[in-house]
Design an enzyme around this catalytic site. Structure first.
Site, PDB file in Angstrom:
ATOM      1  N   ASP A   1       0.811  -1.231   0.000  1.00  0.00           N
ATOM      2  CA  ASP A   1       0.000   0.000   0.000  1.00  0.00           C
ATOM      3  C   ASP A   1       0.834   1.268   0.000  1.00  0.00           C
ATOM      4  O   ASP A   1       0.585   2.168   0.801  1.00  0.00           O
ATOM      5  CB  ASP A   1      -0.909   0.046   1.245  1.00  0.00           C
ATOM      6  CG  ASP A   1      -1.962  -1.022   1.224  1.00  0.00           C
ATOM      7  OD1 ASP A   1      -2.054  -1.699   0.201  1.00  0.00           O
ATOM      8  OD2 ASP A   1      -2.670  -1.177   2.211  1.00  0.00           O
TER       9      ASP A   1
ATOM     10  N   CYS B   1      12.036  -5.690 -12.060  1.00  0.00           N
ATOM     11  CA  CYS B   1      13.119  -4.812 -11.608  1.00  0.00           C
ATOM     12  C   CYS B   1      13.272  -3.615 -12.538  1.00  0.00           C
ATOM     13  O   CYS B   1      13.041  -3.719 -13.743  1.00  0.00           O
ATOM     14  CB  CYS B   1      14.431  -5.584 -11.547  1.00  0.00           C
ATOM     15  SG  CYS B   1      14.515  -6.655 -10.101  1.00  0.00           S
TER      16      CYS B   1
END
Length: 201
Positions: free
Chosen positions: A105, A146
């Site tokens: 979050d 990534c």
């Protein structure tokens, strides 16, 4: 109480963010690092709701850089610098805690974040249990891509470690009689560096 838990989670995530910043700021070209703002618990004895939280007001466009279920983990924030650095922060914490903990979050204004969550494995991590389901860790592992900041920090790609593990297991099953050395070597090599890192903190 929920309020106390909320404080505990956000301030724990904040400590990880400080460690992340300390490491990232040493790197040339990394630039500004996301910060999780502190949240304070206040006691109001005369009030119907005796406990409340206080934090700095964030002014500007509020953006969710990651969502709870993990499905949008890379799509919503791929293009923004803050979003990419939040993604890298998640990966960094995941690696530092040996895959036991994930900050979820990530949301806020620019590089200032608030209302974060933490997911841990079922057993918790160092006596700490988060407020999010373990499935977020699994989803992050499957979905994380990534970016340049992950590379700058030298984080290991989550995809390649899975492929290596798969290869190791298929090797074991093929040549079972003489694979005792393989069995001993592979898991140790994969685990040792991570354990050393997590025990420092």
């Amino acid at each position: 109480s929920v309020v106390i838990q909320e404080c505990y989670v956000q301030n724990t995530a904040r400590e990880y963010a400080k460690l992340y910043a300390a490491e990232a700021e040493l790197l040339e070209g990394f630039g500004e690092v996301p910060e999780i703002i502190p949240i304070f618990l206040i006691h109001r004895p005369a009030n119907n709701i005796p406990y409340a939280t206080v934090e700095e007001e964030l002014v500007g466009e509020f953006v969710k850089y990651s969502v709870k279920d993990g499905k949008e983990v890379n799509f919503l924030r791929r293009d923004s610098e803050a979003g990419q650095k939040c993604c890298t922060f998640q990966h960094w914490v995941y690696e530092k805690t040996n895959g036991n903990l994930l900050v979820t979050d990530l949301q806020g204004v620019g590089m200032k974040l608030t209302d974060v969550g933490i997911a841990t494995l079922a057993k918790g991590y160092k006596g700490f249990k988060g407020n999010c389901s373990f499935s977020f860790i699994e989803q992050f592992r499957a979905l994380h891509q990534c970016n340049e900041y992950c590379e700058m920090l030298g984080l290991k790609s989550l995809r390649t470690t899975h492929q290596k593990q798969r290869k190791a297991t298929s090797m074991k099953s093929k040549n079972l009689p003489n694979s005792s050395t393989v069995k001993k070597m592979v898991p140790k090599k994969a685990r040792e560096p991570r354990d050393l890192i997590s025990s420092e903190h």
